[in-house]
Write a protein that holds these residues in place. Structure first.
Motif, PDB file in Angstrom:
ATOM      1  N   THR A  45       0.671  -1.266  -0.349  1.00 41.83           N
ATOM      2  CA  THR A  45      -0.278  -0.339   0.072  1.00 41.83           C
ATOM      3  C   THR A  45       0.977   1.150   0.102  1.00 41.83           C
ATOM      4  O   THR A  45       2.091   0.897  -0.058  1.00 41.83           O
ATOM      5  CB  THR A  45      -1.179  -0.176   1.402  1.00 41.83           C
ATOM      6  OG1 THR A  45       0.002  -0.143   2.566  1.00 41.83           O
ATOM      7  CG2 THR A  45      -1.729  -0.812   1.265  1.00 41.83           C
ATOM      8  N   LEU A  46       0.261   2.124  -0.440  1.00 42.82           N
ATOM      9  CA  LEU A  46       0.854   3.412  -0.221  1.00 42.82           C
ATOM     10  C   LEU A  46       0.003   4.590  -0.249  1.00 42.82           C
ATOM     11  O   LEU A  46      -0.877   4.367   0.374  1.00 42.82           O
ATOM     12  CB  LEU A  46       0.613   4.018  -1.561  1.00 42.82           C
ATOM     13  CG  LEU A  46       2.160   3.052  -2.921  1.00 42.82           C
ATOM     14  CD1 LEU A  46       1.597   3.899  -4.316  1.00 42.82           C
ATOM     15  CD2 LEU A  46       3.214   3.392  -2.497  1.00 42.82           C
ATOM     16  N   ASP A  47       0.741   5.114   1.101  1.00 44.05           N
ATOM     17  CA  ASP A  47       0.255   6.475   2.056  1.00 44.05           C
ATOM     18  C   ASP A  47       0.525   7.640   0.943  1.00 44.05           C
ATOM     19  O   ASP A  47       0.668   8.290   1.033  1.00 44.05           O
ATOM     20  CB  ASP A  47       0.844   6.434   3.443  1.00 44.05           C
ATOM     21  CG  ASP A  47       0.259   5.379   4.199  1.00 44.05           C
ATOM     22  OD1 ASP A  47      -0.128   4.519   4.063  1.00 44.05           O
ATOM     23  OD2 ASP A  47       1.199   5.104   5.751  1.00 44.05           O
ATOM     24  N   VAL A  48      -1.003   8.359   0.572  1.00 47.09           N
ATOM     25  CA  VAL A  48      -0.923   9.562   0.129  1.00 47.09           C
ATOM     26  C   VAL A  48      -1.928  10.401   0.732  1.00 47.09           C
ATOM     27  O   VAL A  48      -2.930  10.405   0.758  1.00 47.09           O
ATOM     28  CB  VAL A  48      -0.969   9.061  -1.209  1.00 47.09           C
ATOM     29  CG1 VAL A  48      -1.132  10.553  -2.374  1.00 47.09           C
ATOM     30  CG2 VAL A  48      -0.689   8.232  -2.500  1.00 47.09           C
ATOM     31  N   ALA A  49      -1.236  12.049   0.724  1.00 39.95           N
ATOM     32  CA  ALA A  49      -1.677  12.957   1.086  1.00 39.95           C
ATOM     33  C   ALA A  49      -3.495  12.538   0.992  1.00 39.95           C
ATOM     34  O   ALA A  49      -2.550  13.656  -0.287  1.00 39.95           O
ATOM     35  CB  ALA A  49      -0.981  13.865   1.536  1.00 39.95           C
ATOM     36  N   THR A  50      -4.450  12.857   1.059  1.00 41.62           N
ATOM     37  CA  THR A  50      -5.357  13.439   0.966  1.00 41.62           C
ATOM     38  C   THR A  50      -5.580  14.930  -0.157  1.00 41.62           C
ATOM     39  O   THR A  50      -6.061  15.062  -1.119  1.00 41.62           O
ATOM     40  CB  THR A  50      -6.753  13.416   1.960  1.00 41.62           C
ATOM     41  OG1 THR A  50      -6.408  14.249   2.922  1.00 41.62           O
ATOM     42  CG2 THR A  50      -6.941  11.609   2.096  1.00 41.62           C
ATOM     43  N   SER A  51      -4.729  15.419   0.725  1.00 41.36           N
ATOM     44  CA  SER A  51      -3.886  16.929  -0.071  1.00 41.36           C
ATOM     45  C   SER A  51      -3.762  16.761  -1.692  1.00 41.36           C
ATOM     46  O   SER A  51      -3.697  17.157  -2.182  1.00 41.36           O
ATOM     47  CB  SER A  51      -3.388  18.170   1.300  1.00 41.36           C
ATOM     48  OG  SER A  51      -2.268  17.377   1.358  1.00 41.36           O
ATOM     49  N   ALA A  52      -3.155  16.535  -1.898  1.00 47.08           N
ATOM     50  CA  ALA A  52      -2.356  15.788  -2.649  1.00 47.08           C
ATOM     51  C   ALA A  52      -3.025  14.906  -4.158  1.00 47.08           C
ATOM     52  O   ALA A  52      -2.887  15.483  -5.089  1.00 47.08           O
ATOM     53  CB  ALA A  52      -0.873  14.626  -2.834  1.00 47.08           C
ATOM     54  N   LEU A  53      -4.409  14.619  -3.116  1.00 44.84           N
ATOM     55  CA  LEU A  53      -5.337  14.171  -4.541  1.00 44.84           C
ATOM     56  C   LEU A  53      -6.609  14.945  -5.118  1.00 44.84           C
ATOM     57  O   LEU A  53      -7.110  15.808  -4.252  1.00 44.84           O
ATOM     58  CB  LEU A  53      -6.417  12.763  -3.866  1.00 44.84           C
ATOM     59  CG  LEU A  53      -4.696  11.283  -3.958  1.00 44.84           C
ATOM     60  CD1 LEU A  53      -5.945  10.549  -3.269  1.00 44.84           C
ATOM     61  CD2 LEU A  53      -4.924  10.911  -5.454  1.00 44.84           C
ATOM     62  N   PRO A  54      -6.899  15.106  -6.133  1.00 47.71           N
ATOM     63  CA  PRO A  54      -8.393  15.733  -6.159  1.00 47.71           C
ATOM     64  C   PRO A  54      -9.572  15.239  -5.114  1.00 47.71           C
ATOM     65  O   PRO A  54      -9.479  14.132  -4.824  1.00 47.71           O
ATOM     66  CB  PRO A  54      -8.987  15.240  -7.774  1.00 47.71           C
ATOM     67  CG  PRO A  54      -7.248  15.054  -8.282  1.00 47.71           C
ATOM     68  CD  PRO A  54      -6.817  14.519  -7.331  1.00 47.71           C
ATOM     69  N   ALA A  55     -10.247  16.010  -4.471  1.00 47.66           N
ATOM     70  CA  ALA A  55     -11.147  15.564  -3.683  1.00 47.66           C
ATOM     71  C   ALA A  55     -11.668  14.819  -3.782  1.00 47.66           C
ATOM     72  O   ALA A  55     -12.151  13.951  -3.264  1.00 47.66           O
ATOM     73  CB  ALA A  55     -11.857  17.313  -3.117  1.00 47.66           C
ATOM     74  N   ARG A  56     -12.754  15.096  -4.950  1.00 49.08           N
ATOM     75  CA  ARG A  56     -13.872  13.604  -5.769  1.00 49.08           C
ATOM     76  C   ARG A  56     -12.900  12.069  -6.001  1.00 49.08           C
ATOM     77  O   ARG A  56     -13.007  11.085  -6.162  1.00 49.08           O
ATOM     78  CB  ARG A  56     -13.869  13.965  -6.647  1.00 49.08           C
ATOM     79  CG  ARG A  56     -12.771  14.200  -8.357  1.00 49.08           C
ATOM     80  CD  ARG A  56     -13.459  14.667  -9.633  1.00 49.08           C
ATOM     81  NE  ARG A  56     -11.654  14.858 -10.418  1.00 49.08           N
ATOM     82  CZ  ARG A  56     -11.373  16.247 -10.270  1.00 49.08           C
ATOM     83  NH1 ARG A  56     -11.568  16.654  -9.206  1.00 49.08           N
ATOM     84  NH2 ARG A  56     -10.689  16.003 -11.162  1.00 49.08           N
ATOM     85  N   CYS A  57     -11.177  11.948  -5.376  1.00 49.02           N
ATOM     86  CA  CYS A  57     -10.719  11.071  -5.416  1.00 49.02           C
ATOM     87  C   CYS A  57     -10.025  10.190  -4.152  1.00 49.02           C
ATOM     88  O   CYS A  57      -9.563   9.115  -3.958  1.00 49.02           O
ATOM     89  CB  CYS A  57      -9.302  10.940  -6.987  1.00 49.02           C
ATOM     90  SG  CYS A  57      -9.811  11.837  -8.177  1.00 49.02           S
ATOM     91  N   ALA A  58     -10.250  11.083  -3.476  1.00 48.39           N
ATOM     92  CA  ALA A  58      -9.965  10.644  -2.078  1.00 48.39           C
ATOM     93  C   ALA A  58     -11.222  10.235  -1.281  1.00 48.39           C
ATOM     94  O   ALA A  58     -11.462  10.474  -0.096  1.00 48.39           O
ATOM     95  CB  ALA A  58     -10.044  11.449  -0.876  1.00 48.39           C
ATOM     96  N   VAL A  59     -11.946   9.019  -1.620  1.00 47.25           N
ATOM     97  CA  VAL A  59     -13.058   8.469  -0.959  1.00 47.25           C
ATOM     98  C   VAL A  59     -12.311   6.888  -1.141  1.00 47.25           C
ATOM     99  O   VAL A  59     -11.885   6.295  -2.311  1.00 47.25           O
ATOM    100  CB  VAL A  59     -13.757   8.732  -1.896  1.00 47.25           C
ATOM    101  CG1 VAL A  59     -15.476   8.083  -1.984  1.00 47.25           C
ATOM    102  CG2 VAL A  59     -13.841  10.156  -2.522  1.00 47.25           C
ATOM    103  N   GLU A  60     -13.169   6.358  -0.060  1.00 44.74           N
ATOM    104  CA  GLU A  60     -13.052   4.702  -0.046  1.00 44.74           C
ATOM    105  C   GLU A  60     -13.822   3.574  -1.282  1.00 44.74           C
ATOM    106  O   GLU A  60     -14.491   3.980  -1.266  1.00 44.74           O
ATOM    107  CB  GLU A  60     -12.985   4.081   1.122  1.00 44.74           C
ATOM    108  CG  GLU A  60     -12.789   4.511   2.431  1.00 44.74           C
ATOM    109  CD  GLU A  60     -12.782   3.959   3.827  1.00 44.74           C
ATOM    110  OE1 GLU A  60     -13.426   3.379   3.942  1.00 44.74           O
ATOM    111  OE2 GLU A  60     -12.411   4.931   4.843  1.00 44.74           O
TER     112      GLU A  60
END
Length: 89
Positions: A45-60
């Motif tokens: 797994t990779l830990d990525v800051a949610t702020s680094a992703l577009p908001a619509r992508c940071a969803v389980e």
């Protein structure tokens, strides 16, 4: 492609998509990770800051298509959610 396994606070935990084809895997280059060998059982797994992703992508459960830069590193800010693939599953 990656799948958002879970979101823990300000961190999205991503896993390489277990259903990718050999052609898609050959395009993935994560330094130090053999994606093809890791996907079936011990998915890294990779830990990525949610702020680094577009908001619509940071969803389980989101399936993400993530372009790579010239050096082969994922460009998280340019990730695109693949809703058709999510619906297929």
């Amino acid at each position: 492609m990656y799948v958002v396994d879970r979101v823990e606070g300000a961190t999205a935990v991503l896993a390489p998509d277990a259903e990718v084809s050999d052609a898609e895997v050959s395009d993935v280059d994560i330094p130090g990770v053999d994606v093809r060998a890791a996907v079936p059982e011990d998915v890294p797994t990779l830990d990525v800051a949610t702020s680094a992703l577009p908001a619509r992508c940071a969803v389980e459960g989101a399936v993400l298509r993530v372009p790579l830069d010239a050096a082969g590193a994922p460009r998280w800010a340019a990730a695109v959610r693949d809703r058709a693939e999510e619906d297929r599953r």
